[in-house]
Design a protein around this motif. Structure first.
Motif, PDB file in Angstrom:
ATOM      1  N   SER A  17      23.437  30.349 -15.659  1.00  0.00           N
ATOM      2  CA  SER A  17      24.530  29.782 -15.247  1.00  0.00           C
ATOM      3  C   SER A  17      25.017  29.455 -16.741  1.00  0.00           C
ATOM      4  CB  SER A  17      23.901  27.982 -14.828  1.00  0.00           C
ATOM      5  OG  SER A  17      24.875  27.327 -14.907  1.00  0.00           O
ATOM      6  N   ALA A  20      24.573  25.273 -17.190  1.00  0.00           N
ATOM      7  CA  ALA A  20      23.308  24.681 -17.460  1.00  0.00           C
ATOM      8  C   ALA A  20      23.137  24.502 -19.011  1.00  0.00           C
ATOM      9  CB  ALA A  20      22.238  25.435 -17.028  1.00  0.00           C
ATOM     10  N   THR A  21      23.722  25.188 -19.704  1.00  0.00           N
ATOM     11  CA  THR A  21      23.310  25.401 -21.352  1.00  0.00           C
ATOM     12  C   THR A  21      24.754  25.081 -22.148  1.00  0.00           C
ATOM     13  OG1 THR A  21      21.818  27.237 -21.054  1.00  0.00           O
ATOM     14  CG2 THR A  21      22.571  26.840 -23.079  1.00  0.00           C
ATOM     15  N   PRO A  27      34.630  23.228 -27.025  1.00  0.00           N
ATOM     16  CA  PRO A  27      34.936  24.435 -27.792  1.00  0.00           C
ATOM     17  C   PRO A  27      34.739  24.345 -29.213  1.00  0.00           C
ATOM     18  CG  PRO A  27      36.762  23.536 -27.186  1.00  0.00           C
ATOM     19  CD  PRO A  27      35.707  22.544 -26.670  1.00  0.00           C
ATOM     20  N   TRP A  92      31.757  28.322 -26.794  1.00  0.00           N
ATOM     21  CA  TRP A  92      31.311  26.690 -26.533  1.00  0.00           C
ATOM     22  C   TRP A  92      30.093  26.460 -26.907  1.00  0.00           C
ATOM     23  CZ3 TRP A  92      34.512  30.104 -23.488  1.00  0.00           C
ATOM     24  CH2 TRP A  92      35.770  29.598 -23.135  1.00  0.00           C
ATOM     25  N   ALA A  94      26.471  24.577 -27.286  1.00  0.00           N
ATOM     26  CA  ALA A  94      25.248  24.193 -26.279  1.00  0.00           C
ATOM     27  C   ALA A  94      25.244  22.660 -26.173  1.00  0.00           C
ATOM     28  CB  ALA A  94      23.785  24.485 -26.764  1.00  0.00           C
ATOM     29  N   ARG A  95      24.982  22.229 -24.991  1.00  0.00           N
ATOM     30  CA  ARG A  95      24.743  20.818 -24.627  1.00  0.00           C
ATOM     31  C   ARG A  95      24.200  19.908 -25.526  1.00  0.00           C
ATOM     32  NH1 ARG A  95      27.371  19.691 -19.868  1.00  0.00           N
ATOM     33  NH2 ARG A  95      28.015  21.716 -18.555  1.00  0.00           N
ATOM     34  N   ASP A  96      22.973  20.481 -26.002  1.00  0.00           N
ATOM     35  CA  ASP A  96      22.048  19.686 -26.857  1.00  0.00           C
ATOM     36  C   ASP A  96      22.633  19.533 -28.243  1.00  0.00           C
ATOM     37  OD1 ASP A  96      21.936  22.255 -28.190  1.00  0.00           O
ATOM     38  OD2 ASP A  96      19.557  22.036 -27.650  1.00  0.00           O
ATOM     39  N   PHE A 100      24.369  26.397 -31.706  1.00  0.00           N
ATOM     40  CA  PHE A 100      24.333  27.468 -30.701  1.00  0.00           C
ATOM     41  C   PHE A 100      25.499  27.398 -29.754  1.00  0.00           C
ATOM     42  CE2 PHE A 100      22.115  28.589 -26.476  1.00  0.00           C
ATOM     43  CZ  PHE A 100      22.435  29.969 -26.783  1.00  0.00           C
TER      44      PHE A 100
END
Lengths: 143, 265
Positions: A17, A20-21, A27, A92, A94-96, A100
């Motif tokens: 997905s 998810a990450t 961006p 894009w 990473a969500r954290d 990355f």
């Protein structure tokens, strides 16, 4: 400056997905010096040393197509990207918010779009159009 | 950069790419008929890609046309919504696990190869390095088969169409994002090479736990001459399990908020 990136259209049913990450609302366009390439499956990775605004070096990682796909679309291991190249990548983050991101542009597609000419709306959407003379394309359907 | 113009731009490129390929294909002359084997069967041998377009491999081209959406049972619909709210972090594919044919053959980045011999067709999927061995000599499903990720395939020829009955799937795998099958999954696939360049693929998916009515997926598999199936070892450098382990310690990182959640299908 060499402008190149990894990644590309994520099919609806891919290895994993996107959402998810990675955060489609974050961006990033990052320029740095290539230090390492993982020419691997299920994803390739490139690593850039990037100077932040204070001059400190941050190691970024970008995820892209698997090596089988990079090979198929014309990338050549150790030739398309060389250690020490200065590289700009759009992707894009990473969500954290770690250094990355998913790279979502491809040099191959860049050439293809140049051949086809380019719709103005496309060029307008590009964060790095100046660096590539408009010959690149944002694509991808963030999920 | 806003997302909407970017998506429109991507769509425009897809349309242009399609047009160029159609023009180049028609310039190559009439479409050749499907080849046949020595025993008179339609010959499926070749490397293909799920795509609507003839010609060379082109990652910028559109994927397979959209299929009919599944009609889920109420419980499956609720589960799908929960899984999508978790942004598909639970997808077994992230663990490099293979799944049923309709999904395996639809990952457009990867070619599939048909190897046809008398009495047997083998499908090799580059994606996940997976193989399906499909007897076509009329033998039934084995009695001692254990549930598997790709199920057990029993094939037969119906005229020029290869019909494959697939059952004995492991429960809990995903057919698509959030679409989780039970152990009662049953798939009937039909492969029809309508001309040299094109196989029409149809899968009728039945699963009374998952689906309120059969779900039919249709797409075309286009011949990709010069393309070879390569080794894709998904476990080589799969960073997802470690990453997800960290993300799951803080689900607010990735969970959809109620405002973001898509309406249930």
């Amino acid at each position: 400056m060499l402008v190149v990136a990894i990644g590309g259209a994520m099919p609806a049913w891919a290895h994993h997905s996107f959402g998810a990450t990675f955060d489609a609302n974050t961006p990033v366009t990052i320029t740095g010096v290539l230090t390492r390439v993982q020419w691997t499956n299920p994803h390739s990775h490139i690593f850039l040393d990037v100077k932040d605004k204070d001059g400190a070096v941050v190691a970024w990682m970008f995820e892209g197509y698997p090596s089988v796909v990079l090979s198929r679309i014309g990338w050549t291991r150790d030739q398309t990207m060389k250690i020490g190249d200065t590289v700009t990548v759009f992707g894009w983050r990473a969500r954290d918010h770690s250094p990355f991101a998913l790279g979502r542009e491809s040099l191959w597609l860049t050439a293809s779009v140049c051949t086809l000419d380019r719709p103005p709306a496309l060029v307008k959407a590009l964060p790095w159009r100046q660096a590539t003379s408009g010959c690149a394309v944002y694509r991808g359907e963030a999920t | 950069m806003s997302g909407c113009p970017a998506r429109l731009a991507g769509f425009a490129v897809v349309i242009m790419g399609s047009w160029m390929l159609v023009v180049s294909a028609s310039a190559q002359g009439p479409i050749a008929p499907a080849p046949r084997t020595a025993d008179g069967k339609v010959d499926l041998n070749g490397v293909y890609q799920a795509s609507p377009l003839r010609g060379a491999w082109d990652p910028s081209q559109p994927g397979p046309p959209l299929s009919e959406q599944p009609s889920l049972t109420p419980a499956a619909r609720q589960r799908a919504q929960e899984l999508l709210n978790r942004r598909s972090i639970d997808d077994p594919a992230a663990l490099c696990l293979p799944s049923a044919g309709p999904r395996m053959g639809g990952v457009i980045l990867f070619p599939i190869q048909f190897v046809q011999t008398p009495g047997q067709v083998v499908i090799i999927y580059e994606y996940m390095n997976a193989v399906r061995i499909i007897p076509t000599d009329g033998r039934p499903h084995p009695a001692d088969v254990e549930p598997t990720y790709q199920g057990d395939s029993a094939g037969r020829w119906d005229g020029d169409t290869l019909v494959v009955d697939v059952n004995n799937f492991k429960e809990g795998n995903w057919l698509a994002a959030g679409i989780v099958n039970s152990d009662r999954l049953h798939i009937t696939e039909r492969y029809t090479r309508v001309d040299r360049d094109q196989i029409n693929y149809e899968a009728v998916i039945e699963d009374p736990i998952l689906l309120a009515k059969p779900w039919t997926i249709r797409r075309t598999l286009m011949l990709r001459e010069g393309v070879r199936v390569r080794e894709y070892v998904c476990a080589e450098n799969n960073l997802d399990p470690g990453r997800y382990q960290e993300y799951l310690k803080n689900p607010s990182l990735f969970m959809r908020s109620p405002e973001q959640a898509a309406p249930p299908r």
